[in-house]
Write a protein that holds these residues in place. Sequence first.
Motif, PDB file in Angstrom:
ATOM      1  N   GLN A   1       0.835  -1.194   0.000  1.00 55.82           N
ATOM      2  CA  GLN A   1       0.000   0.000   0.000  1.00 55.82           C
ATOM      3  C   GLN A   1       0.869   1.242   0.000  1.00 55.82           C
ATOM      4  O   GLN A   1       0.544   2.231  -0.642  1.00 55.82           O
ATOM      5  N   THR A   2       1.990   1.223   0.740  1.00 54.54           N
ATOM      6  CA  THR A   2       2.873   2.389   0.740  1.00 54.54           C
ATOM      7  C   THR A   2       3.392   2.672  -0.654  1.00 54.54           C
ATOM      8  O   THR A   2       3.305   3.785  -1.153  1.00 54.54           O
TER       9      THR A   2
ATOM     10  N   ASN B   1     -12.132   9.258   7.559  1.00 59.84           N
ATOM     11  CA  ASN B   1     -11.222   9.042   6.440  1.00 59.84           C
ATOM     12  C   ASN B   1      -9.881   9.733   6.683  1.00 59.84           C
ATOM     13  O   ASN B   1      -9.767  10.646   7.501  1.00 59.84           O
ATOM     14  N   ILE B   2      -8.900   9.288   5.942  1.00 61.97           N
ATOM     15  CA  ILE B   2      -7.547   9.817   6.057  1.00 61.97           C
ATOM     16  C   ILE B   2      -7.408  11.076   5.208  1.00 61.97           C
ATOM     17  O   ILE B   2      -7.876  11.137   4.070  1.00 61.97           O
TER      18      ILE B   2
ATOM     19  N   ALA C   1     -16.387   1.690 -12.358  1.00 59.97           N
ATOM     20  CA  ALA C   1     -17.441   2.703 -12.316  1.00 59.97           C
ATOM     21  C   ALA C   1     -17.302   3.647 -11.130  1.00 59.97           C
ATOM     22  O   ALA C   1     -17.607   4.832 -11.247  1.00 59.97           O
ATOM     23  N   MET C   2     -16.861   3.119  -9.983  1.00 61.33           N
ATOM     24  CA  MET C   2     -16.680   3.935  -8.780  1.00 61.33           C
ATOM     25  C   MET C   2     -15.338   3.580  -8.138  1.00 61.33           C
ATOM     26  O   MET C   2     -15.084   2.410  -7.857  1.00 61.33           O
ATOM     27  N   ALA C   3     -14.501   4.595  -7.919  1.00 63.44           N
ATOM     28  CA  ALA C   3     -13.199   4.392  -7.290  1.00 63.44           C
ATOM     29  C   ALA C   3     -13.181   5.115  -5.954  1.00 63.44           C
ATOM     30  O   ALA C   3     -13.499   6.303  -5.875  1.00 63.44           O
ATOM     31  N   LEU C   4     -12.819   4.408  -4.900  1.00 60.96           N
ATOM     32  CA  LEU C   4     -12.693   4.994  -3.570  1.00 60.96           C
ATOM     33  C   LEU C   4     -11.224   5.017  -3.205  1.00 60.96           C
ATOM     34  O   LEU C   4     -10.578   3.962  -3.099  1.00 60.96           O
ATOM     35  N   ASP C   5     -10.675   6.220  -3.009  1.00 59.58           N
ATOM     36  CA  ASP C   5      -9.242   6.324  -2.726  1.00 59.58           C
ATOM     37  C   ASP C   5      -8.965   7.706  -2.143  1.00 59.58           C
ATOM     38  O   ASP C   5      -9.879   8.477  -1.844  1.00 59.58           O
TER      39      ASP C   5
ATOM     40  N   ALA D   1      -4.434   3.905   3.520  1.00 63.30           N
ATOM     41  CA  ALA D   1      -3.948   2.554   3.413  1.00 63.30           C
ATOM     42  C   ALA D   1      -5.021   1.634   3.992  1.00 63.30           C
ATOM     43  O   ALA D   1      -5.602   1.942   5.034  1.00 63.30           O
ATOM     44  N   LYS D   2      -5.272   0.532   3.321  1.00 61.34           N
ATOM     45  CA  LYS D   2      -6.376  -0.335   3.716  1.00 61.34           C
ATOM     46  C   LYS D   2      -6.300  -0.733   5.185  1.00 61.34           C
ATOM     47  O   LYS D   2      -7.325  -0.834   5.858  1.00 61.34           O
TER      48      LYS D   2
END
Length: 470
Positions: A3-4, A329-330, A296-300, A223-224
């Motif tokens: 993730q990093t 959220n971060i 279709a949908m991105a969560l980040d 990060a997850k």
Amino acid sequence: MSQTSRRHVLFGAGAAIAGGVLAACGSEVGGGGAAAPAAGGTSGGGTGQVNWLVRSGKEENGGQEKVFEPMLKEKLPKIKVERIVVPADQYIPKINSMAAANETLEIWGFGGNYYDYWWRKLPQDLTSYITADKWDVNAYFQPGLMDRYKINNKYYGVSQLSTFGSVLLYNKDLLDKAGLKPPPVDWNDASWTMDKALEYATKLTKDPGSPNGTFGMSLDLWAKMTSLPYLWGGDSWTKEHYTDFISPKTNFNSEPVLQAHTFLQDLIYKHKVMPDPATAKSLGQLGNPFQTGKIAMALDGGWLYWTSSAIKDFKFGFAALPTGKSNKNINFNDFWIMGRWAKNKDSAWQVMRLLSSEEATTKYAEMTFTPPTPRKSLDAFTKALAKASGQSLEDLNKVLTGAIDPKRSQESPDHLFLQHPKLDSTYSQELDALTNNKEKAADWVPRVGKIMDETAKAIYDQFKDSRPKD
């Protein structure tokens, strides 16, 4: 990929700080602080060379070349700014190698392990420069930003950018085709739940895995290991980790962590609305999967704002994150940092002031969709984003300000926790077993929890007696 490294290769600050790159820990690099600085601003009186380290990236490098560099040459003509561009995964190692070799580095930025930098005495205390300029940084920048890198009442950086938290980016054309309304922009909208998002993702998923197929969702929040438990009302980390930057244990083996990772695994293998790692890798070879219409949908993280500047083939929009039991959220707040061992600090300060100027940040935001930190530059960013996305200024402001409401916003632990990359790489090595469906979440979380506790304890034992006093 960890993730990093994923965050840093795509949008952030470089590869992991682990092992040998921390060899200098506990010793001051370059020796001493700055002499009393001359008043800075952008008066044009500086001279000599200033080394400015940046990472490679189309949007960022383009903005540097077309906005920052011409302005530097015009307003600070006697300063030679040497822009050193390195691949993103080599960025933090380059900072460390330059420090170890005492190779002058006047300015760097783009995220990173800020409290690790401070612990190792890499950043210059900028308080005297700010005071000499009579610069009211709290009134100049967005509320609270400068406090993010203020330790023992000393400023160690100048606010560079804020991602305005994390966000959901959606393909409006695909939503329209499926007969779905855009997701809410109001973070307080109780109807926008994870179950509702899953309902959307199910309707948006078409022929998954086929050449023309589309997946409804990509839950890639960085990060997850931290972000996912937040959404289920928990935390992988202890309160001590946030205040002391180290902790002898974690909260990883807990119910919210289990619920969050069960949901992630189910998105891929039960509901089949999110690509598995092999499919995601294959889609990535064709380009960014969201930008090519495969997601279709991105969560980040909020870097989705500036990467959206490349989208030309369909309409898109931004929305609040859905709620599991929370939508905490971060947020990622980055800083321009001056090397404590730098040889041309006064000229570096003038460069930092220009990079942070309202004129420069406004032009940079308009070109790259990167959120600026000066208060007066923010309107230019939202207007540019509104023009590109078709969303109203009112809706965009709700998404932006809702994400950073203190009741749900948390500064990224990779800016706070010592040796965060070691925690992250440990987690990422184990995550493959979950996302490749080799181990069920109910078995995976307790097993990995023990490993995370061992990793946190080792870091704690290494640093518990070496906290700096200044």
